[in-house]
Motif scaffolding. Sequence first.
Motif, PDB file in Angstrom:
ATOM      1  N   THR A  18      -5.193 -95.392 -38.785  1.00  0.00           N
ATOM      2  CA  THR A  18      -4.658 -96.242 -39.844  1.00  0.00           C
ATOM      3  C   THR A  18      -4.147 -97.534 -39.237  1.00  0.00           C
ATOM      4  O   THR A  18      -3.353 -97.517 -38.291  1.00  0.00           O
ATOM      5  CB  THR A  18      -3.534 -95.529 -40.619  1.00  0.00           C
ATOM      6  N   ALA A  19      -4.590 -98.643 -39.780  1.00  0.00           N
ATOM      7  CA  ALA A  19      -4.309 -99.958 -39.215  1.00  0.00           C
ATOM      8  C   ALA A  19      -2.848-100.340 -39.341  1.00  0.00           C
ATOM      9  O   ALA A  19      -2.157 -99.920 -40.278  1.00  0.00           O
ATOM     10  CB  ALA A  19      -5.170-101.012 -39.911  1.00  0.00           C
ATOM     11  N   GLN A  74       2.352-102.375 -32.490  1.00  0.00           N
ATOM     12  CA  GLN A  74       1.483-103.539 -32.379  1.00  0.00           C
ATOM     13  C   GLN A  74       2.297-104.815 -32.223  1.00  0.00           C
ATOM     14  O   GLN A  74       3.231-105.076 -32.989  1.00  0.00           O
ATOM     15  CB  GLN A  74       0.565-103.706 -33.583  1.00  0.00           C
ATOM     16  N   ASP A  99      -0.466-102.057 -28.815  1.00  0.00           N
ATOM     17  CA  ASP A  99      -1.640-102.742 -29.356  1.00  0.00           C
ATOM     18  C   ASP A  99      -1.336-104.227 -29.505  1.00  0.00           C
ATOM     19  O   ASP A  99      -0.226-104.601 -29.924  1.00  0.00           O
ATOM     20  CB  ASP A  99      -2.006-102.147 -30.721  1.00  0.00           C
ATOM     21  N   ASN A 101      -2.365-107.894 -31.273  1.00  0.00           N
ATOM     22  CA  ASN A 101      -3.012-108.391 -32.486  1.00  0.00           C
ATOM     23  C   ASN A 101      -3.733-109.705 -32.206  1.00  0.00           C
ATOM     24  O   ASN A 101      -3.104-110.744 -32.021  1.00  0.00           O
ATOM     25  CB  ASN A 101      -1.954-108.589 -33.577  1.00  0.00           C
ATOM     26  N   LYS A 143      -6.710-105.350 -31.103  1.00  0.00           N
ATOM     27  CA  LYS A 143      -7.394-105.394 -32.390  1.00  0.00           C
ATOM     28  C   LYS A 143      -7.830-106.832 -32.634  1.00  0.00           C
ATOM     29  O   LYS A 143      -7.005-107.745 -32.591  1.00  0.00           O
ATOM     30  CB  LYS A 143      -6.492-104.899 -33.520  1.00  0.00           C
ATOM     31  N   THR A 171     -10.338-102.468 -31.176  1.00  0.00           N
ATOM     32  CA  THR A 171     -10.701-102.282 -32.582  1.00  0.00           C
ATOM     33  C   THR A 171     -11.254-103.600 -33.091  1.00  0.00           C
ATOM     34  O   THR A 171     -10.670-104.658 -32.822  1.00  0.00           O
ATOM     35  CB  THR A 171      -9.481-101.872 -33.419  1.00  0.00           C
ATOM     36  N   HIS A 173     -12.514-105.630 -36.492  1.00  0.00           N
ATOM     37  CA  HIS A 173     -12.736-105.801 -37.929  1.00  0.00           C
ATOM     38  C   HIS A 173     -14.027-106.609 -38.081  1.00  0.00           C
ATOM     39  O   HIS A 173     -14.170-107.674 -37.490  1.00  0.00           O
ATOM     40  CB  HIS A 173     -11.558-106.549 -38.558  1.00  0.00           C
ATOM     41  N   ASN A 204     -13.560-101.296 -38.015  1.00  0.00           N
ATOM     42  CA  ASN A 204     -12.601-101.514 -39.093  1.00  0.00           C
ATOM     43  C   ASN A 204     -13.214-102.471 -40.112  1.00  0.00           C
ATOM     44  O   ASN A 204     -14.016-103.326 -39.770  1.00  0.00           O
ATOM     45  CB  ASN A 204     -11.307-102.089 -38.487  1.00  0.00           C
ATOM     46  N   MET A 226     -11.113 -97.193 -38.420  1.00  0.00           N
ATOM     47  CA  MET A 226      -9.743 -97.549 -38.765  1.00  0.00           C
ATOM     48  C   MET A 226      -9.685 -97.945 -40.231  1.00  0.00           C
ATOM     49  O   MET A 226     -10.470 -98.770 -40.693  1.00  0.00           O
ATOM     50  CB  MET A 226      -9.219 -98.693 -37.889  1.00  0.00           C
ATOM     51  N   GLY A 228      -7.723 -99.567 -43.544  1.00  0.00           N
ATOM     52  CA  GLY A 228      -6.750-100.584 -43.895  1.00  0.00           C
ATOM     53  C   GLY A 228      -6.333-100.444 -45.344  1.00  0.00           C
ATOM     54  O   GLY A 228      -5.604 -99.531 -45.716  1.00  0.00           O
ATOM     55  N   ALA A 350      -3.366-107.823 -43.214  1.00  0.00           N
ATOM     56  CA  ALA A 350      -3.703-106.732 -42.314  1.00  0.00           C
ATOM     57  C   ALA A 350      -3.798-107.274 -40.906  1.00  0.00           C
ATOM     58  O   ALA A 350      -4.263-108.382 -40.683  1.00  0.00           O
ATOM     59  CB  ALA A 350      -5.022-106.080 -42.728  1.00  0.00           C
TER      60      ALA A 350
END
Length: 351
Positions: A18-19, A74, A99, A101, A143, A171, A173, A204, A226, A228, A350
């Motif tokens: 889960t993000a 994160q 994590d 970002n 991510k 990860t 997106h 993601n 993942m 969102g 997100a």
Amino acid sequence: MTASLQIGDVTVPGRVLTAPMTGITDLPFRRLAARLGAAYVATEMVASAELARGRPDVVRRAAVGEGLPLTVIQLVGSDPEAMAKGAAMAEAAGADIVDLNFGCPAKEVTGSACGSALMRDPELACRLMEAAVAATSRPVTVKMRLGWDDANRNAAALARRAQDIGVRAVTVHGRTRQQFYTGRADWLAVGEVKAAVSIPVVVNGDILTADDAREAIRQSGADAVMLGRGIYGRPWLAAHMERALADGTTLEEPGPEARTAIVIEHLRASVAFYGLPLGLKMFRKHLGWYVEQAPWPADPVERRAAKARLCRLETPHAVEEAITHLWSEELGYSSHSPVETRPQVGDAVAA
């Protein structure tokens, strides 16, 4: 797919993650989702510089607590020294994984050279990764998005550099920053990242059902997925999807009695964590999604009216009474809406 994901020395007990989502994945939500079976729920995005300065609201976003299978904090920022301090503080606070970002597309984030703005400044992104990896013994992950725009899709190149620096998973997106949340996530493009590195890759974007997850993995070759926006009003979704991917089981969505209990548990946890009136205010967005995602009342117009009415209530007791009354006629009814029912979700910042 195997039943776990190895990130450095951490075994994640599942492949549906889960993000981190600002204003969504706070400690009350993470505890609830974990109790319902989620294997991995990251904190909200935490500004490394403000965390290092001890700003109370930022420290609260990084809050850890019991009842979680693991803790993922994160960090977001553009200053390597602050990122190093933030990573060290995250480890001291109990983070199992730190994590970074590089994916948030929000203007207030990219305007500070943070989030997905780092996709167009890979040298700074590398300095941030180097600082975090050197500052903590915990696995560092990143991510990111595919790139800043379609003309600059550099996720694979940045992931290779991340791996060389010592990052333990990425990860991706499947959109560029300039797409925000428009169009469809490009899962095939995430496959280019998977082909470029040997560390785990998580896909993601637009993964709302078990069928979506299977297709995202098929197209990308990713090691995990993942979630969102699909978890809005459905904190059980990760656990349901995990089961579906593991053995093909399609679990029914919770019925009215179970949903009522989940809503009340979440509300009480939010009030206990934030106090009043902030706890109720923070919960209202979740309350709206709970009402939107339930199949009762059957008339969408009635559901929208109920959402508006409940979100104006000013005490937790009034909310508990109202949500119980809203679904009272359905108590004892067993929902036959499977987890694959695609939710109608809104936008969020997100990570």
